[in-house]
Scaffold this motif. Structure first.
Motif, PDB file in Angstrom:
ATOM      1  N   THR A 193      -3.965   8.817   1.122  1.00  0.00           N
ATOM      2  CA  THR A 193      -3.222   8.816   2.355  1.00  0.00           C
ATOM      3  C   THR A 193      -4.124   7.666   3.186  1.00  0.00           C
ATOM      4  O   THR A 193      -5.080   7.543   3.181  1.00  0.00           O
ATOM      5  CB  THR A 193      -3.153  10.099   3.116  1.00  0.00           C
ATOM      6  N   GLY A 194      -3.128   6.969   3.854  1.00  0.00           N
ATOM      7  CA  GLY A 194      -3.489   5.742   4.844  1.00  0.00           C
ATOM      8  C   GLY A 194      -3.797   4.556   4.009  1.00  0.00           C
ATOM      9  O   GLY A 194      -3.730   4.421   2.779  1.00  0.00           O
ATOM     10  N   ASN A 195      -4.567   3.727   4.607  1.00  0.00           N
ATOM     11  CA  ASN A 195      -4.959   2.369   4.190  1.00  0.00           C
ATOM     12  C   ASN A 195      -6.265   2.716   3.167  1.00  0.00           C
ATOM     13  O   ASN A 195      -7.098   3.438   3.558  1.00  0.00           O
ATOM     14  CB  ASN A 195      -5.185   1.550   5.098  1.00  0.00           C
ATOM     15  N   THR A 196      -6.235   1.982   2.173  1.00  0.00           N
ATOM     16  CA  THR A 196      -7.456   2.128   1.326  1.00  0.00           C
ATOM     17  C   THR A 196      -8.581   1.227   1.805  1.00  0.00           C
ATOM     18  O   THR A 196      -9.799   1.375   1.356  1.00  0.00           O
ATOM     19  CB  THR A 196      -7.150   1.680  -0.160  1.00  0.00           C
ATOM     20  N   HIS A 197      -8.286   0.501   2.685  1.00  0.00           N
ATOM     21  CA  HIS A 197      -9.342  -0.563   3.284  1.00  0.00           C
ATOM     22  C   HIS A 197      -9.939   0.002   4.617  1.00  0.00           C
ATOM     23  O   HIS A 197      -9.518  -0.184   5.660  1.00  0.00           O
ATOM     24  CB  HIS A 197      -8.816  -1.826   3.166  1.00  0.00           C
ATOM     25  N   VAL A 198     -10.864   0.874   4.289  1.00  0.00           N
ATOM     26  CA  VAL A 198     -11.423   1.750   5.496  1.00  0.00           C
ATOM     27  C   VAL A 198     -12.881   1.298   5.730  1.00  0.00           C
ATOM     28  O   VAL A 198     -13.612   0.707   5.022  1.00  0.00           O
ATOM     29  CB  VAL A 198     -11.758   3.244   5.104  1.00  0.00           C
ATOM     30  N   THR A 209      -5.086   4.929  -6.330  1.00  0.00           N
ATOM     31  CA  THR A 209      -6.519   5.179  -5.982  1.00  0.00           C
ATOM     32  C   THR A 209      -7.018   6.463  -6.122  1.00  0.00           C
ATOM     33  O   THR A 209      -6.076   7.298  -5.833  1.00  0.00           O
ATOM     34  CB  THR A 209      -6.514   4.732  -4.385  1.00  0.00           C
TER      35      THR A 209
END
Length: 136
Positions: free
Chosen positions: A48-53, A40
């Protein structure tokens, strides 16, 4: 000859040209698979974190209201161009009444959106806590 044949041919050409362009670019492009292309992209930063925000629905509501009132502007502009000629030919009431009805419908829609909270920005708890600490 049927005039719809020309319309059908135009539609066919309008579909075939983009498909042919995609096919030719797919055939001619170099294929160099690597892991970096599958990550991504976040402005050069490591994701960082989940790509599905989940975005707040408020963004979409503001965008829809913008589109509605942008279209309103596009529809009012031609009317303003012919207003003087329309008043001269049919009178001020018959020239002004349709546009006033149109603007009234838009104002009712804006009032409805305002009443239902579509234009009120939702503040998160984190923002409220940070704001209170600055105010004290």
């Amino acid at each position: 000859m049927n005039p719809w044949i020309a319309v059908g041919m135009l539609a066919l050409v309008g579909i075939l040209i983009p498909l042919a362009m995609v096919a030719v670019s797919w055939l001619l492009r170099p294929s160099v698979p690597e892991q970096g292309k599958r990550t991504t992209y976040e402005s050069g930063e490591v994701p960082t974190g989940n790509t599905h925000v989940r975005f707040n629905i408020q963004y979409y509501m503001v965008a829809l209201l913008f589109v509605v009132f942008d279209i309103e502007t596009v529809l009012i502009f031609p009317w303003t161009v012919i207003y003087r000629d329309a008043v001269a030919s049919v009178g001020i009431v018959r020239a002004l009444a349709p546009m006033l009805a149109f603007i009234l419908v838009l104002l009712v829609a804006l009032a409805w959106a305002w009443r239902n909270g579509a234009v009120r920005w939702v503040r998160t708890e984190g923002y409220r806590r940070g704001r209170k600490s600055h105010e004290q």
